[in-house]
Structure formats: C-alpha cells, structure tokens
Design a protein around this motif. Structure first.
Motif, PDB file in Angstrom:
ATOM      1  N   LEU A  37       1.078  -1.272   0.169  1.00  0.00           N
ATOM      2  CA  LEU A  37       0.039   0.083   0.098  1.00  0.00           C
ATOM      3  C   LEU A  37       0.985   1.371  -0.202  1.00  0.00           C
ATOM      4  N   ARG A  38       1.970   1.238   0.872  1.00  0.00           N
ATOM      5  CA  ARG A  38       2.915   2.453   0.930  1.00  0.00           C
ATOM      6  C   ARG A  38       3.572   2.613  -0.625  1.00  0.00           C
ATOM      7  N   HIS A  39       3.727   1.564  -1.335  1.00  0.00           N
ATOM      8  CA  HIS A  39       4.248   1.775  -2.607  1.00  0.00           C
ATOM      9  C   HIS A  39       3.418   2.148  -3.746  1.00  0.00           C
ATOM     10  N   SER A  40       1.985   2.035  -3.371  1.00  0.00           N
ATOM     11  CA  SER A  40       0.719   2.251  -4.492  1.00  0.00           C
ATOM     12  C   SER A  40      -0.064   3.342  -4.113  1.00  0.00           C
ATOM     13  N   LEU A  41      -1.201   2.887  -3.502  1.00  0.00           N
ATOM     14  CA  LEU A  41      -2.224   3.990  -3.333  1.00  0.00           C
ATOM     15  C   LEU A  41      -1.668   5.265  -2.499  1.00  0.00           C
ATOM     16  N   VAL A  42      -0.760   4.890  -1.332  1.00  0.00           N
ATOM     17  CA  VAL A  42      -0.134   6.058  -0.581  1.00  0.00           C
ATOM     18  C   VAL A  42       0.620   7.186  -1.516  1.00  0.00           C
ATOM     19  N   GLY A  44      -0.385   7.441  -4.858  1.00  0.00           N
ATOM     20  CA  GLY A  44      -1.090   7.777  -5.863  1.00  0.00           C
ATOM     21  C   GLY A  44      -1.055   7.026  -6.864  1.00  0.00           C
ATOM     22  N   LYS A  45      -0.720   5.748  -6.744  1.00  0.00           N
ATOM     23  CA  LYS A  45      -0.650   4.677  -7.789  1.00  0.00           C
ATOM     24  C   LYS A  45      -1.754   3.385  -7.558  1.00  0.00           C
ATOM     25  N   LEU A  46      -2.494   3.117  -8.458  1.00  0.00           N
ATOM     26  CA  LEU A  46      -3.358   2.163  -8.273  1.00  0.00           C
ATOM     27  C   LEU A  46      -2.738   0.758  -8.245  1.00  0.00           C
ATOM     28  N   ARG A  47      -1.843   0.795  -9.236  1.00  0.00           N
ATOM     29  CA  ARG A  47      -1.254  -0.665  -9.600  1.00  0.00           C
ATOM     30  C   ARG A  47       0.094  -0.544  -9.125  1.00  0.00           C
ATOM     31  N   LEU A  48       0.668  -1.989  -9.007  1.00  0.00           N
ATOM     32  CA  LEU A  48       2.264  -1.850  -8.308  1.00  0.00           C
ATOM     33  C   LEU A  48       2.681  -3.130  -9.002  1.00  0.00           C
ATOM     34  N   LEU A  81      -4.852  -9.805  -7.972  1.00  0.00           N
ATOM     35  CA  LEU A  81      -3.539  -9.963  -8.768  1.00  0.00           C
ATOM     36  C   LEU A  81      -3.915 -10.371 -10.040  1.00  0.00           C
ATOM     37  N   LEU A  82      -3.166  -9.123 -10.857  1.00  0.00           N
ATOM     38  CA  LEU A  82      -3.512  -9.090 -12.175  1.00  0.00           C
ATOM     39  C   LEU A  82      -2.824 -10.034 -13.278  1.00  0.00           C
ATOM     40  N   GLU A  83      -1.490  -9.961 -12.713  1.00  0.00           N
ATOM     41  CA  GLU A  83      -0.339 -10.947 -13.537  1.00  0.00           C
ATOM     42  C   GLU A  83       0.386 -11.357 -12.542  1.00  0.00           C
ATOM     43  N   ARG A  84       0.936 -12.775 -12.882  1.00  0.00           N
ATOM     44  CA  ARG A  84       1.868 -13.441 -12.150  1.00  0.00           C
ATOM     45  C   ARG A  84       2.694 -14.052 -13.220  1.00  0.00           C
ATOM     46  N   SER A  85       4.186 -13.925 -13.082  1.00  0.00           N
ATOM     47  CA  SER A  85       5.185 -14.328 -14.040  1.00  0.00           C
ATOM     48  C   SER A  85       6.240 -14.561 -13.116  1.00  0.00           C
ATOM     49  N   LYS A  86       7.394 -15.175 -13.759  1.00  0.00           N
ATOM     50  CA  LYS A  86       8.681 -15.367 -13.092  1.00  0.00           C
ATOM     51  C   LYS A  86       9.140 -14.118 -12.611  1.00  0.00           C
ATOM     52  N   THR A  87       9.091 -12.822 -13.479  1.00  0.00           N
ATOM     53  CA  THR A  87       9.597 -11.819 -13.172  1.00  0.00           C
ATOM     54  C   THR A  87       8.937 -10.914 -12.106  1.00  0.00           C
ATOM     55  N   GLY A  88       7.605 -11.259 -11.969  1.00  0.00           N
ATOM     56  CA  GLY A  88       6.948 -10.560 -10.876  1.00  0.00           C
ATOM     57  C   GLY A  88       5.483 -10.454 -10.968  1.00  0.00           C
ATOM     58  N   HIS A  89       4.968  -9.882 -10.060  1.00  0.00           N
ATOM     59  CA  HIS A  89       3.561  -9.825  -9.733  1.00  0.00           C
ATOM     60  C   HIS A  89       3.067  -8.415 -10.022  1.00  0.00           C
ATOM     61  N   LEU A  90       1.839  -8.178 -10.637  1.00  0.00           N
ATOM     62  CA  LEU A  90       1.311  -6.831 -11.024  1.00  0.00           C
ATOM     63  C   LEU A  90      -0.073  -7.013 -10.139  1.00  0.00           C
ATOM     64  N   VAL A  91      -0.127  -6.098  -9.367  1.00  0.00           N
ATOM     65  CA  VAL A  91      -1.502  -6.039  -8.402  1.00  0.00           C
ATOM     66  C   VAL A  91      -2.002  -4.833  -8.586  1.00  0.00           C
ATOM     67  N   GLU A  92      -3.344  -4.777  -8.083  1.00  0.00           N
ATOM     68  CA  GLU A  92      -4.160  -3.645  -8.122  1.00  0.00           C
ATOM     69  C   GLU A  92      -4.506  -3.581  -6.548  1.00  0.00           C
ATOM     70  N   MET A  93      -4.304  -2.394  -5.802  1.00  0.00           N
ATOM     71  CA  MET A  93      -4.466  -2.575  -4.414  1.00  0.00           C
ATOM     72  C   MET A  93      -5.776  -2.079  -4.155  1.00  0.00           C
ATOM     73  N   ARG A  94      -6.346  -2.455  -2.882  1.00  0.00           N
ATOM     74  CA  ARG A  94      -7.456  -1.954  -2.427  1.00  0.00           C
ATOM     75  C   ARG A  94      -7.484  -1.385  -0.970  1.00  0.00           C
ATOM     76  N   LEU A  95      -8.203  -0.300  -0.723  1.00  0.00           N
ATOM     77  CA  LEU A  95      -8.295   0.314   0.499  1.00  0.00           C
ATOM     78  C   LEU A  95      -9.224  -0.313   1.305  1.00  0.00           C
ATOM     79  N   PRO A  96      -8.866  -0.388   2.698  1.00  0.00           N
ATOM     80  CA  PRO A  96      -9.908  -1.061   3.608  1.00  0.00           C
ATOM     81  C   PRO A  96     -11.195  -0.906   3.214  1.00  0.00           C
TER      82      PRO A  96
END
Ligand SMILES: [Zn+2]
Length: 241
Positions: A37-42, A44-48, A81-96
């Motif tokens: 969350l610190r590196h996304s929504l906090v 201003g980024k929805l995805r990480l 979880l939008l994408e998962r691969s060997k190189t990484g995860h792409l996620v969309e974070m949700r606020l509580p």
C-alpha cells in the motif's frame, strides 16, 4: 482511475482496527499489505509491479511467507492479482473501505453470507473432506488442480503451471470458502475477468464471447451445480494434508 487523496490517519486506523482483525491477517499479511500500500495507493498509484524476492528482502522475510501473503490478500480481496510471472507480480491494491469482505452493507450487516454454492446439506457435517481447508497446503491445492485435469474450470482451455490458479466460486463466502465445493482450478485470465461476478453470469459471458459452445455452457453450468452439491470430490492426499 486515479485514486483520491487519502486520509492517512483514517486509513491507518481502518487497517489496524478493522481490516487486520476482521480478515484475520497474520503478521506477514499485515507487513506485506502495508508495504504494498505504501508503494501504491499512498503515493497515488493504483497498480504496483513487484517481485516477491525484493519485497521479502525489504521486509526481512523469506520468499515463501511473502508469496503466501500475496496469495491470501488476493483471496481476501485486499488486492487483486492481475499478472503473475517469473519476473514479478502486478497487483491492484484495495483500500480497507473498498474490500468487500469488510464493507458494511446498507442494512448494517457486515457482510452477506453466501449460501448458494456452499450448502452442506445432506453431507456428514464433520467428514474430513467437508471440513478440509483446501488452501492450507500445497498438496491440498494440488488436489483441487488435479480434479480439473489441467483444464480451466470456466473456459476449458489447457492451464500450464504458469497460468493456473485457484478461484473461489463464491468469492466472499464466509463459510466453506476454502472448501472443495467452492474452489476450482482455472486460468489467471478467467480468475481476473470473473472477479466478483457470480460464476453462472461469467460462464454466460464466455458463451457470448464465443469461447464456450452451447453444449459446453450447459455442461459448465451443470458442473457448477455438481460442485456446490459436493459431487466433484477431489482425491485427498495420502496423509490428508
Ligand atoms: Zn479460463
């Protein structure tokens, strides 16, 4: 969609007082959620996009617990979880406040209990199969995948290991969420597109998109009923774990 400016005081209180206790988050889940969350929504980024290894290194954890926490947070709806691969995860974070499982309903009830797909009527209530949490171990998750014999439960495509995941048919069912009656093996694409939609609606969408024939649609709808009725039993691992 650009995230609104956050009220961080409110967010922190919601996280500590509502989200973590209500979802039963472990310390690992908490650490991972708060870091992401610190590196996304906090900021201003929805995805990480991130790799499990780098998050684990930053949190001083090993990869396994971080990977499990990401999976759990996805299943609880705290992230998508939008994408998962060997190189990484792409996620969309949700606020509580946007997590369905803890969002109050209009009538004040904290969450609807879905009963359509996980009705245990007619089954011995305490049988091992019925009380088993199929997300608990790798072998149990594999048992659900094996039941599908390498095909996506929804679209019937082949699912190689890198696109295969487990889906909750009733996403936020409180009881029996991780039951063999509520978990299916499917491709990541179906898992993403189905989201919180009811499974029969999603199957009809696949049919409208020409990805299922009429006969396949009928068979999938029947399979859904059979699943809920406990007719699609996975083979339990030898030691039951
Ligand atoms: Zn699929």
């Amino acid at each position: 969609m650009k995230p609104k400016k956050l009220n961080l005081r409110h967010l922190w209180m919601q996280f500590e007082d509502v989200l973590a206790p209500r979802l039963g988050l472990t310390v690992f889940d908490r650490a991972v959620y708060s870091h992401l969350l610190r590196h996304s929504l906090v900021v201003g980024k929805l995805r990480l996009q991130f790799s499990v290894m780098s998050v684990a290194a930053k949190l001083g954890l090993s990869n396994g617990p971080v990977r499990q926490a990401v999976r759990r947070l996805d299943e609880l709806g705290a992230l998508r979880l939008l994408e998962r691969s060997k190189t990484g995860h792409l996620v969309e974070m949700r606020l509580p406040q946007n997590i369905r499982a803890i969002r109050p309903h209009k009538n004040g009830a904290s969450m609807a209990v879905a009963t359509d797909a996980v009705d245990p009527a007619g089954e011995p209530p305490a049988s091992i199969l019925e009380t088993t949490d199929f997300l608990k171990t790798w072998a149990l998750r594999k048992a659900i995948h094996d039941r599908q014999r390498g095909a996506c439960f929804y679209c019937l495509r082949r699912t190689p290991a890198n696109v295969k995941c487990l889906d909750h048919v009733v996403p936020r069912a409180r009881f029996g969420r991780n039951s063999y009656r509520n978990l299916v093996s499917c491709c990541i694409e179906c898992n993403t597109h189905k989201g919180d939609h009811p499974a029969p609606d999603f199957l009809r969408t696949l049919y409208r998109q020409g990805r299922l024939t009429p006969a396949e649609l009928d068979a999938r709808l029947r399979a859904l009923k059979d699943l809920a009725a406990g007719k699609l039993r996975p083979a339990l691992p030898e030691n039951g774990k």
